[in-house]
Every structure is written in structure tokens, then in C-alpha cells.
Motif scaffolding. Structure first.
Motif, PDB file in Angstrom:
ATOM      1  N   SER A 128       2.223   2.116  -0.600  1.00 25.83           N
ATOM      2  CA  SER A 128       2.895   3.289  -0.035  1.00 25.83           C
ATOM      3  C   SER A 128       4.381   3.019   0.104  1.00 25.83           C
ATOM      4  CB  SER A 128       2.305   3.632   1.340  1.00 25.83           C
ATOM      5  OG  SER A 128       2.465   2.538   2.219  1.00 25.83           O
ATOM      6  N   ASN A 148       8.244   3.344   1.775  1.00 30.06           N
ATOM      7  CA  ASN A 148       8.794   3.329   3.123  1.00 30.06           C
ATOM      8  C   ASN A 148       8.973   4.770   3.593  1.00 30.06           C
ATOM      9  OD1 ASN A 148      11.313   3.565   4.938  1.00 30.06           O
ATOM     10  ND2 ASN A 148      10.765   1.408   5.098  1.00 30.06           N
ATOM     11  N   LEU A 149       8.423   5.083   4.756  1.00 28.10           N
ATOM     12  CA  LEU A 149       8.431   6.462   5.241  1.00 28.10           C
ATOM     13  C   LEU A 149       9.842   6.986   5.458  1.00 28.10           C
ATOM     14  CD1 LEU A 149       7.159   9.032   6.287  1.00 28.10           C
ATOM     15  CD2 LEU A 149       6.706   7.885   8.464  1.00 28.10           C
ATOM     16  N   TYR A 200       4.823   1.732   8.330  1.00 27.73           N
ATOM     17  CA  TYR A 200       5.320   2.605   7.273  1.00 27.73           C
ATOM     18  C   TYR A 200       6.821   2.879   7.420  1.00 27.73           C
ATOM     19  CZ  TYR A 200       0.403   3.437   6.254  1.00 27.73           C
ATOM     20  OH  TYR A 200      -0.915   3.270   5.939  1.00 27.73           O
ATOM     21  N   TYR A 205       0.848   8.177   5.585  1.00 22.66           N
ATOM     22  CA  TYR A 205       1.592   8.496   6.805  1.00 22.66           C
ATOM     23  C   TYR A 205       0.841   9.501   7.680  1.00 22.66           C
ATOM     24  CZ  TYR A 205       4.852   7.305   3.056  1.00 22.66           C
ATOM     25  OH  TYR A 205       5.437   6.739   1.963  1.00 22.66           O
TER      26      TYR A 205
END
Length: 522
Positions: free
Chosen positions: A187, A189-190, A178, A126
Motif C-alpha cells: 500500500s 503512504n496515505l 499507513y 486505509y
């Protein structure tokens, strides 16, 4: 004080607007320089609109989809002015405005930018698009300053080429990925990570929403400059940028909504961390409520602290010193802390609820039977049974050890300035009447027990569905969402609508802002 995202948008909008009319210098016999001055006034109007929108987002009782769309039709030619030059007067005006606004922006960023306090952001994927956008924005500021200072056109072109050749156009696309990604990848999920790391604290969520929006504002603004410089600008590319910004804002809205509806797990963990068996029970109750009031301030809170083993008697229930009904109870190191919340509102019905409760619970009722008696009481307030008009019940046979920010509901509702002040519970001045305190028997024939009832707001008592009074527009614009557990409703908008009531769109935003400046002084 304006947010960093707001300061940026006012600057970028200024740059977007300041040169967008230079293509038709003879129209209506108005000089190009005059048109540019007029556009400065239009930018001020846009700034007012943005201030209203951002401030509303930060102070609104419920979250909403707050988005300023991509301004495709106003894509800037500021680089052309800087490269080709302009009349001395307008050039100095532009230069001064840019300098002042950039300095203001930098000052705000230095003082108010969100701090990333966890390793997941700082070392994760991110962080990369954020840094790319911020670096490009810094380089863009330097480029504009250099172009206005440089006099040689070839050198100006060289400066411009260096900027665009190094620009990373996919930064906003990565950030959008993201925020909106689904399924398992390298990665997380932001939006999910943010909810976890921020523990669903609404104040922090709002600030991150503004921060992430500012990244999209900056990135998409420069993306449009890039497309224009490379001759790849099109309606399709502009629509894509706009949709990415919208979907990213929607992801933050969805996260905010889920946190409000499902944040009890976070609350339990934080209450557990605050329990300290060395504290006196009243101090413990006060400490927890102060934290909850500050962190989750859309609710009114009531907190009770007690020794766990003193209230766990199952056979001889009259021995229990405390009984908490409908509370969320958290226990640690032999200490229990029970917390209860209800959405803030008005309380003119509290007196009626109090009278109905008094009819249900006579003084001869045993303390531990008060909650059950109220649950089965057939008295009504408006069209609701008594059991539907209160949030929780706390009965105790010794000291209350409770903390709340309210006063006793009066028999007759006085004027607001006649409410008495009761600071006995937690040392604060409390002025809202939504507590009823009654008498009960500790054991058969033994007086001295008490029961405290937390009375719901007028809005909850008189409105069955919180969505019934919330206008989200037609089905084409949005719909209202709510939950049975919490009396909160909000509008979930459909693309391309946004705002608290899904009334805003790209078209009416542009119309509202620019209609304000159609009749400027000559």
C-alpha cells in the motif's frame, strides 16, 4: 459550527473527566457527586481550549502541527459508574449530558464528515482501520446507553464484556502505519495519496487533517478504556498512543507543507484542464483566476490569456502581442494562460516601487524590452533593487486580457477608505493597490503599448527572511522552515511540542485547562 472531531473530543473529554476523581471520596470532605459536577465545569474549560485550537488551525495563514495529546491521566471509569450506579441526581446529569452530546455529534457527522471521493480510499487498506474505529465508536455509544438503562448488574457486565471482546485495539496503529510508512509495500503512504488525490488543495487538506485527527481521538480514547478493562494500562502504553497520534499529525503537517512549497505542478495541471479555446480570452483569464483565488487563497493571483502563435515571434519581437516575464505559462489548443502568484500582505510601499519603476522605464522603451530594462535597473526601494520589488511583468500591444484583484498603485498612499475602485479588468471591486501600469512603444515611434507590473507586499520587500519574525521557540521545541520561491514560513515542532509556535505540550495544556476551574463556586 464545531467540527466532528471537535464534537467528539468534547464528548470523550466529558466522559474521561466525569469519573476520574471517584477514588477518594473523603478528600477535603467534598462528596463524590460534587466532584463530578465540578469536573463537568472542567470539561467546559477544555472545550473552550479545543475550540480555540481547532479554529486556529482552520483559519491560520500557515499550517502548523495541531495536536491534542492523549489524556492518559484522565482515563475514564465511566463504565464503572454505569455498571455500579450512582446517586440519582448525578446519574441523571451524566445521562442527560451524554445523550445531548452524542446527538450533537451524530448531527455534525451526518452534515460535515469528509467524503472519500476516490476508489483508492474506499477499496484500499486505509478504509479498514477507519471503519473499525467508527464501528467501535457506534457500539460504544450503544453500550453507554444500554448500561444506563439496564438495572441488573450481571447483564451490565455481560454488555461490557461483549463490547471489549469484539474491540479491535490495533486500528489506530494501522492508521499510523499507513500515514508514516516508508519504502515499498503493498500500500502507498496515505499522506502521499492524499496530496495527489486532493491536488494539494489546502482547504481539503485541512479538513482531512481534522478528520484523521478525530479518528485518533476516538481510537485512542477507546484504547485506554480497553487497557483499563483488561488491566493492561501503563504509562508505556499511554505514551505509545500519544506518540502515534503525534507522528500521524506530523505526517499531515509535512504533507501540507510540501504542498505549499511544491504545488506548482498541480497548479499547471489544473490550469490546463480549465483552458477552453472556445472562450474569449478575457473570460478565460477571469475563469482561471477565480478558480485559483478560491482554491489557493493564501496568494494574490494575476492571470493573462492570449493566442499562443501571436506571441511567439523570435526574430521581429515587436510583432508579439503579449510578453509575460516570470509567469508560469500553460499552453493548450493554441491558447496560452500565464499565471503568477505572490503571498498576500500589506502594500504601503507600492507607491515607492511605482516611482522607482517610472525612473527605470521611460515611455520610449519598446514593450518587449521592458522586463529586461527592469531587471537591470539600478534604482532602489529601501535597500533592494527594483528587480527585487515586483513579482511579474506583462507587456501587451493591444488588449490586456488579464485578470487580477488590485488597483493602480497611487503616487501618494491615501487612507484606506480613499482608495478608488477599478473594476475594468475582471468585473470585480478591487481595492488593494499593488499594480503599476506604464506606457511603452509597440515598435520604434509607434505608441500605444502598455506594461503591467505586479508589486510585492511590504512583508516581502522589507523582510529578507520570512523566518526572521516567526518565533518557534528554542531549538528544543521547534524550528522555522521556509522556501526561497514562496514567502511563507512555518514552525516544524519537535516531539512532544505542538501548536502554531511550538509552545504547547501535554503538561502545559493540562495546566492551562484545569487551572481555569480550581476556584469554582461552592
Amino acid at each position: 459550527m464545531a467540527s466532528p472531531g471537535l464534537q467528539f473530543l468534547m464528548i470523550s473529554s466529558f466522559l474521561l473527566s466525569i469519573v476520574s476523581v471517584s477514588t477518594d471520596p473523603d478528600k477535603d470532605k467534598v462528596s463524590t457527586e460534587t466532584k463530578k459536577v465540578i469536573l463537568v465545569e472542567k470539561v467546559k474549560a477544555l472545550g473552550k481550549y479545543i475550540v480555540k485550537n481547532i479554529d486556529a488551525f482552520r483559519t491560520s495563514v500557515t499550517p502548523f502541527l495541531s495536536l491534542i495529546p492523549v489524556w492518559g491521566p484522565l482515563t475514564s471509569a465511566i463504565l464503572n459508574i454505569a455498571v455500579q450506579g450512582a446517586g440519582l441526581t448525578i446519574k441523571e446529569l451524566i445521562k442527560k449530558e451524554i445523550k445531548n452530546e452524542f446527538e450533537s455529534l451524530q448531527s455534525q457527522l451526518a452534515g460535515n464528515q469528509v467524503e472519500h471521493k476516490w476508489d483508492t480510499w474506499a477499496s484500499g487498506a486505509y478504509h479498514k482501520p477507519e471503519m473499525q474505529i467508527e464501528l467501535a465508536w457506534t457500539n460504544y455509544q450503544n453500550l453507554i446507553g444500554g448500561l444506563f438503562e439496564e438495572t441488573d448488574k450481571n447483564k451490565k457486565k455481560a454488555l461490557t464484556d461483549v463490547f471489549f471482546d469484539s474491540y479491535k485495539r490495533d486500528s489506530t496503529s494501522k492508521l499510523h502505519f499507513y500515514l508514516t510508512k516508508e519504502g515499498t509495500t503493498l500500500s502507498e503512504n496515505l499522506a502521499t495519496v492524499l496530496a495527489t488525490k486532493l491536488k494539494c488543495h489546502e482547504k481539503d487538506i485541512r479538513e482531512y487533517t481534522v478528520f484523521i485527527s478525530s479518528l485518533f481521538y476516538k481510537g485512542n480514547y477507546m484504547n485506554q478504556l480497553y487497557d483499563e478493562h483488561k488491566n493492561t494500562k501503563s504509562k508505556i502504553s499511554i505514551d505509545k498512543l500519544s506518540k502515534q497520534a503525534y507522528e500521524s499529525a506530523l505526517a499531515m503537517f509535512q504533507m501540507h507543507k510540501n504542498c505549499i512549497f511544491n504545488n506548482i505542478d498541480y497548479i499547471i495541471k489544473e490550469v490546463e484542464e480549465l483552458i477552453d479555446h472556445k472562450l474569449k480570452r478575457q473570460e478565460q483569464a477571469n475563469k482561471v483566476r477565480y478558480f485559483l483565488e478560491e482554491t489557493y487563497n493564501r496568494f494574490d493571483w494575476m492571470v493573462v490569456a492570449f493566442i499562443t502563435k501571436s506571441s511567439q515571434h523570435k526574430i521581429i519581437e515587436t510583432l508579439n502581442k503579449h510578453l509575460v516575464s516570470r509567469f508560469t505559462e500553460v499552453t493548450k489548443d493554441g491558447v496560452s494562460v500565464a499565471v503568477a502568484r505572490q503571498v498576500k500582505g500589506t502594500h504601503t510601499k507600492a507607491g515607492e516601487v511605482k516611482e522607482a519603476i517610472k525612473k527605470c522605464v521611460e515611455k520610449s522603451v519598446l514593450c518587449y524590452k521592458v522586463p529586461e530594462t527592469l531587471e537591470h535597473c539600478e534604482e532602489y526601494v529601501e535597500t533592494l533593487l527594483v528587480s527585487q520589488t515586483y513579482t511579474v511583468v506583462h507587456t501587451f500591444t493591444r488588449k490586456a486580457h488579464d485578470s487580477h484583484q488590485a488597483i493602480e498603485a497611487p503616487d501618494d498612499i491615501p487612507d484606506a477608505d480613499e482608495y478608488p475602485v477599478d473594476s475594468e479588468s475582471d468585473g470585480t471591486d478591487n481595492t488593494t493597490p499593488y499594480i503599476y501600469t506604464g506606457q511603452c512603444f509597440k515598435s520604434p515611434g509607434v505608441k500605444g503599448g502598455k506594461s503591467v507590473v505586479l508589486i510585492k507586499s511590504d512583508e516581502e520587500i522589507m523582510t529578507k527572511n520570512p523566518c526572521s519574525k516567526l518565533d518557534c521557540g528554542t531549538d528544543e521545541r521547534g524550528k522555522c522552515v521556509s522556501t526561497e520561491n514562496i514567502f511563507v514560513a512555518m514552525c516544524k515542532c519537535k516531539y512532544p511540542y505542538f501548536g502554531e509556535h511550538c509552545k504547547e505540550s501535554l503538561e502545559n495544556l493540562e495546566k492551562e485547562v484545569f487551572e481555569e476551574t480550581t476556584t469554582l463556586p461552592k
